[in-house]
Design an enzyme around this catalytic site. Structure first.
Site, PDB file in Angstrom:
ATOM      1  N   GLY A  69      42.252  36.533  49.004  1.00 36.39           N
ATOM      2  CA  GLY A  69      42.913  36.930  47.759  1.00 36.39           C
ATOM      3  C   GLY A  69      43.882  35.879  47.264  1.00 36.39           C
ATOM      4  CG  ASP A 120      34.399  43.031  47.746  1.00 39.23           C
ATOM      5  OD1 ASP A 120      35.325  43.279  48.562  1.00 39.23           O
ATOM      6  OD2 ASP A 120      34.027  43.852  46.892  1.00 39.23           O
ATOM      7  CG  ASN A 135      47.459  37.904  49.996  1.00 30.60           C
ATOM      8  OD1 ASN A 135      48.601  38.335  49.867  1.00 30.60           O
ATOM      9  ND2 ASN A 135      46.682  37.633  48.935  1.00 30.60           N
ATOM     10  CE1 TYR A 150      49.001  48.338  48.761  1.00 31.70           C
ATOM     11  CE2 TYR A 150      51.159  49.317  49.136  1.00 31.70           C
ATOM     12  CZ  TYR A 150      50.367  48.195  48.935  1.00 31.70           C
ATOM     13  OH  TYR A 150      50.933  46.946  48.919  1.00 31.70           O
TER      14      TYR A 150
HETATM   15  N1  LIG Z   1      53.057  42.726  44.503  1.00 34.25           N
HETATM   16  C1  LIG Z   1      53.766  43.519  45.285  1.00 34.25           C
HETATM   17  O1  LIG Z   1      54.769  44.113  44.844  1.00 34.25           O
HETATM   18  C2  LIG Z   1      53.381  43.705  46.740  1.00 34.25           C
HETATM   19  C3  LIG Z   1      54.284  44.353  47.590  1.00 34.25           C
HETATM   20  C4  LIG Z   1      53.962  44.534  48.930  1.00 34.25           C
HETATM   21  C5  LIG Z   1      52.742  44.091  49.411  1.00 34.25           C
HETATM   22  N2  LIG Z   1      51.862  43.472  48.560  1.00 34.25           N
HETATM   23  C6  LIG Z   1      50.565  43.056  49.130  1.00 34.25           C
HETATM   24  O2  LIG Z   1      50.388  41.659  48.946  1.00 34.25           O
HETATM   25  C7  LIG Z   1      49.007  41.357  48.822  1.00 34.25           C
HETATM   26  C8  LIG Z   1      48.785  40.524  47.568  1.00 34.25           C
HETATM   27  O3  LIG Z   1      49.251  41.256  46.464  1.00 34.25           O
HETATM   28  P1  LIG Z   1      49.485  40.608  45.010  1.00 34.25           P
HETATM   29  O4  LIG Z   1      50.645  41.299  44.455  1.00 34.25           O
HETATM   30  O5  LIG Z   1      49.455  39.144  45.088  1.00 34.25           O
HETATM   31  O6  LIG Z   1      48.161  41.165  44.279  1.00 34.25           O
HETATM   32  P2  LIG Z   1      47.402  40.688  42.945  1.00 34.25           P
HETATM   33  O7  LIG Z   1      48.312  39.912  42.096  1.00 34.25           O
HETATM   34  O8  LIG Z   1      46.766  41.909  42.411  1.00 34.25           O
HETATM   35  O9  LIG Z   1      46.265  39.718  43.533  1.00 34.25           O
HETATM   36  C9  LIG Z   1      45.301  40.291  44.362  1.00 34.25           C
HETATM   37  C10 LIG Z   1      44.471  39.198  44.973  1.00 34.25           C
HETATM   38  O10 LIG Z   1      43.567  39.802  45.920  1.00 34.25           O
HETATM   39  C11 LIG Z   1      42.241  39.507  45.546  1.00 34.25           C
HETATM   40  N3  LIG Z   1      41.379  40.628  45.899  1.00 34.25           N
HETATM   41  C12 LIG Z   1      41.519  41.928  45.556  1.00 34.25           C
HETATM   42  N4  LIG Z   1      40.508  42.655  46.107  1.00 34.25           N
HETATM   43  C13 LIG Z   1      39.739  41.775  46.794  1.00 34.25           C
HETATM   44  C14 LIG Z   1      38.567  41.900  47.552  1.00 34.25           C
HETATM   45  N5  LIG Z   1      37.955  43.090  47.709  1.00 34.25           N
HETATM   46  N6  LIG Z   1      38.025  40.787  48.115  1.00 34.25           N
HETATM   47  C15 LIG Z   1      38.637  39.562  47.959  1.00 34.25           C
HETATM   48  N7  LIG Z   1      39.755  39.391  47.250  1.00 34.25           N
HETATM   49  C16 LIG Z   1      40.300  40.493  46.671  1.00 34.25           C
HETATM   50  C17 LIG Z   1      42.271  39.200  44.055  1.00 34.25           C
HETATM   51  O11 LIG Z   1      41.140  38.393  43.711  1.00 34.25           O
HETATM   52  P3  LIG Z   1      40.618  38.305  42.138  1.00 34.25           P
HETATM   53  O12 LIG Z   1      41.659  37.509  41.406  1.00 34.25           O
HETATM   54  O13 LIG Z   1      39.323  37.567  42.250  1.00 34.25           O
HETATM   55  O14 LIG Z   1      40.507  39.695  41.654  1.00 34.25           O
HETATM   56  C18 LIG Z   1      43.604  38.462  43.962  1.00 34.25           C
HETATM   57  O15 LIG Z   1      43.461  37.139  44.396  1.00 34.25           O
HETATM   58  C19 LIG Z   1      48.284  42.696  48.789  1.00 34.25           C
HETATM   59  O16 LIG Z   1      47.751  42.987  50.068  1.00 34.25           O
HETATM   60  C20 LIG Z   1      49.380  43.690  48.450  1.00 34.25           C
HETATM   61  O17 LIG Z   1      49.116  44.976  48.924  1.00 34.25           O
HETATM   62  C21 LIG Z   1      52.151  43.266  47.241  1.00 34.25           C
END
Ligand SMILES: NC(=O)c1ccc[n+]([C@@H]2O[C@H](COP(=O)([O-])OP(=O)(O)OC[C@H]3O[C@@H](n4cnc5c(N)ncnc54)[C@H](OP(=O)(O)O)[C@@H]3O)[C@@H](O)[C@H]2O)c1
Length: 249
Positions: free
Chosen positions: A11, A60, A87, A156
């Protein structure tokens, strides 16, 4: 600190994953940049990385065969795998006992397939590759929700809590093989995932964070980079909170 090391970041087309790729490359690692569908953004990540040898891997991670393939391709293209950053993830609301049963079950399974089983399956293959090198680092991007729970997001939160316990179990089991395993539990981070809640109730979210701002993706990425470095070897099994003081335990 990470010269000669090879990292696979899932990701990594956007958000925290992209920041992790940038941070690891800054310290000398070669990075395999995984993404699901957003090739244009993934290419932007690639072009932001310092150094040579980085490459894209589409796939994926909810698909177990893709997980096998991602590790195999990393080793094939870069010669080894030293650091796995689990991630990739999704975040969706799902009030308890709503909507109807079939839909609800599907949402739970999908959440665990993307957030948790992806990380389990990738780790299975990564550990095999790391054993061949005699060392390795596996880092799970969990969440504050996985520690304290989160209303309307129980699936989640449960998927992230499972990651934390998985990291602890693996850390104990693999310690003598020089493979360290960690979790990171971020609070709110300014990415696409958090954009809607931050737009709707940003003020009340920030009011609950003592440092007075949500995290930048680099705040998380720097913690990942530290754990990926030899300086954090003795910290195996920990969960690092990156939440601006919003949940201190
Ligand atoms: N943002 C927050 O507030 C927060 C807080 C705590 C934890 N987190 C965790 O941090 C991690 C990253 O979050 P983020 O905020 O950076 O999310 P984001 O901005 O939504 O980015 C998600 C990333 O994951 C990829 N992805 C989603 N589903 C996938 C799949 N099935 N296979 C491969 N890649 C996939 C997406 O690829 P595409 O671009 O190709 O769709 C993108 O690169 C997640 O695990 C999330 O739960 C986030």
């Amino acid at each position: 600190m990470l010269q000669g090391k090879v990292a696979l970041v899932t990701g990594a087309s956007r958000g925290i994953g992209r920041a992790c790729a940038v941070a690891l490359a800054e310290w000398g690692a070669v990075v395999a940049v995984n993404y699901r569908q957003n090739e244009r953004e993934a290419l932007q990540t690639l072009s932001a990385l310092q150094g040579d040898g980085h490459f894209l891997l589409q796939g994926d991670v909810a698909d177990p065969e893709v997980c096998r393939n991602l590790v195999e391709q990393t080793v094939k293209q870069a010669g080894r795998l030293d650091i796995l950053v689990n991630n990739a993830g999704i975040y969706e609301p799902l009030p308890f006992s709503e909507p109807e049963y079939m839909h609800w079950q599907h949402a739970w399974r999908r959440m665990f397939d993307v957030n948790f089983f992806s990380a389990v399956n990738l780790s299975y293959h990564a550990v095999r590759a790391m054993r061949r090198e005699g060392s390795g680092k596996i880092i799970f991007i969990a969440s504050r929700a996985g520690i304290r729970g989160e209303a309307n997001h129980s699936h989640y939160a449960a998927s992230k809590g499972a990651m934390v316990v998985l990291a602890r179990s693996m850390a104990v089991e693999l310690a003598r093989e020089n493979i360290q395993v960690y979790a990171i539990a971020p609070g709110w981070v300014a990415t696409d995932m958090a954009a809607e809640p931050l737009k709707q109730r940003g003020e009340s979210i920030v009011a609950q964070i003592p440092v007075g701002r949500v995290a930048d993706p680099m705040d998380v990425a720097k913690a990942v980079r530290f754990l990926a470095s030899p300086d954090a070897d003795y910290l195996t099994g920990i969960t690092l909170d990156v939440n601006g003081g919003s949940y201190i335990r």
